[in-house]
Enzyme design. Structure first.
Site, PDB file in Angstrom:
ATOM      1  N   ASP A  72      -7.982  -5.393  -0.025  1.00 22.27           N
ATOM      2  CA  ASP A  72      -8.479  -6.233  -1.109  1.00 22.27           C
ATOM      3  C   ASP A  72      -8.110  -7.693  -0.956  1.00 22.27           C
ATOM      4  OD1 ASP A  72      -9.746  -4.206  -2.546  1.00 22.27           O
ATOM      5  OD2 ASP A  72      -7.803  -3.489  -3.233  1.00 22.27           O
ATOM      6  N   HIS A  78       0.851  -1.185   0.000  1.00 27.41           N
ATOM      7  CA  HIS A  78       0.000   0.000   0.000  1.00 27.41           C
ATOM      8  C   HIS A  78       0.879   1.225   0.000  1.00 27.41           C
ATOM      9  CE1 HIS A  78      -3.203   2.794   1.046  1.00 27.41           C
ATOM     10  NE2 HIS A  78      -4.003   1.863   0.594  1.00 27.41           N
TER      11      HIS A  78
END
Ligand code: CMC
Length: 429
Positions: A364, A307
């Site tokens: 996700d 991320h």
């Protein structure tokens, strides 16, 4: 005393003001940099660039903190609902009961699409990507202006626009799924709350209403709530960039759907499932998958890992990991892909490649497993992300629209092409 930083260039020094956020975050205000020095900044991917100030969402990527309007995501996940969180994000505080009831009533009233939408849906091939349909249809809502009263206030107009978007995005999503499946559209049911109504429009058979179990409703509610905002990510920045030209809220959100579509952003939830399926069906071991992900020449990344902001853990992934265990247990689903996911996670978290680069599972990694368990097809995963993110896009669009200091977004560049040269006629080249 106001803090400043000194920049020295070509024997000249200038003072740049330091801006401090409410959580102590520091930023260098460079708005006068170009006019005073002729310099611009170069920051590909904007990793060090603050494009706005915002009071909506706070993230501390080092500590794994995410708060909507100051409230920790863990508390909201435990206590709240997607609809209440939508109101919180848009209006800046938790709603009173009467305000929440009014908002729910608006969502019910705005759920149905104009009948002419049928023709728009029919214009798409049955296998058209649902994100393409969604983007087009969000823009299309603006082509059917509401019949507001003449003395409608700007606040009332905005509230109706926001309600239309949050409510209709769910109806559009369900219709695109039904069209792909060759099933008749199902009208929204005004008696059902937000998430149950969506599942009804998705899965009810003709003459047989689909009644979603409370576990499934809760799981989807949680997924939407966890996706509701994430400050200046790629799609939200798109909303702000498009909105900065004073484009309407529908055009701005339609553009954001396009930005969300990509596999490095919202499309990652589909990519995770496709990756897990490939590994499982291809008999690839978790160790080999990890090896491939570490080899940059393989072109393979561990989707659902890493991320831009979270560098220790993604708090949304932590909540969803537990939720995945719970909902799969409740529904009695045994999913071999969850075992693959667990093995990959365990190995990656011990591997120096991932540890050194601070790559951890993101939201996700587990959302796809849950959506699969509740019967949502893989190509609809990113659409679900868009339904969840809609309140965040709306809140960010409004914050910018209300900001008297907001300017049209117009980044600069460092030109690296040829210097001036002459045009050569075609017969002399
Ligand atoms: N698998 C393998 N290596 C990776 C991965 C990954 N998933 N992510 C980053 N790396 C490596 C990358 O190759 C680079 O290595 P090196 O320094 O040797 O060149 C290093 O880690 C830094 O990567 P980066 O691409 O510069 O990092 P970024 O901050 O630009 O990208 C990211 C962040 C999320 C796009 C990236 O981690 C990624 O592609 N992850 C997989 C896609 C994904 O899961 N996206 C969903 C993000 S969360 C949902 C959302 O909010 O949109």
């Amino acid at each position: 005393m106001a803090r400043t930083a000194t920049l020295t260039f070509n024997d000249r020094s200038i003072q740049l003001p330091v801006v401090e956020g409410s959580e102590g975050e520091l930023g260098l205000d460079i708005s006068k940099l170009r006019s005073e020095t002729g310099l611009i900044t170069l920051d590909p991917g904007y990793g060090n660039t603050g494009a706005c100030t915002s009071a909506i969402t706070f993230i501390d990527g080092e500590k794994g903190v995410l708060r909507y309007r100051g409230i920790p995501i863990e508390e909201l996940a435990r206590e709240s609902t997607f609809v209440e969180v939508a109101w919180l994000l848009i209006f800046g505080r938790l709603p009173q009961q009467a305000e929440l009831d009014d908002f729910r009533e608006r969502l019910v009233r705005n759920a149905a699409l104009h009948e002419a939408f049928r023709h728009h849906f029919e214009g798409f091939l049955v296998d058209a990507p649902p994100m393409a349909i969604l983007s087009a249809m969000v823009n299309t809502i603006a082509c059917f202006p509401r019949r507001g009263t003449e003395d409608e206030s700007p606040e009332e107009r905005f509230l109706e626009d926001a309600s239309q978007l949050i409510s209709k995005v769910r109806t559009i999503a369900a219709c695109s799924y039904r069209r792909a499946m060759g099933l008749p559209f199902v009208y929204p049911d005004s008696k059902l709350p937000y998430v149950a109504n969506f599942l009804h429009m998705m899965f009810s058979a003709p003459y047989a209403e689909h009644v979603a179990s409370p576990e499934v409703v809760d799981a989807l509610n949680l997924i939407l709530l966890l996706h509701a905002d994430h400050e200046q990510n790629c799609s939200t920045s798109t909303v702000r960039i498009v909105g900065s030209s004073q484009a309407n809220i529908y055009a701005s959100c339609a553009a954001a759907v396009g930005a969300l579509w990509g596999p490095l952003h919202g499309g990652a939830n589909m990519a995770v499932l496709e990756m897990l399926e490939k590994i499982h069906k291809g008999g690839i071991s978790a160790a080999d998958a990890i090896k491939m992900a570490k080899d940059s020449s393989s072109g393979f990344r561990l989707m659902g890992f890493g991320h831009r902001v979270y560098k220790n853990f993604d708090p949304r992934a932590k909540i969803l990991k537990q939720a995945a265990d719970k909902v799969l247990g409740q529904l009695g689903v045994k999913d071999p892909l969850l075992d693959v996911a667990r093995q990959l996670e365990e190995m990656a978290l011990k591997d120096s490649y991932f540890v050194d680069r601070r790559l951890y599972p993101n939201v996700d990694f587990y959302s796809g497993i849950i959506m699969r368990a509740i019967g949502i097809p893989t190509n609809m995963f990113t659409v679900i992300f868009a339904i969840g993110r809609m309140p965040g896009w709306i809140a960010q669009w409004k914050e910018q629209a209300d900001d008297p200091k907001a300017r049209i977004a117009r980044p600069r560049q460092i030109y690296t092409g040829p210097t001036e040269k002459r045009y050569v006629p075609i017969d002399q080249r």
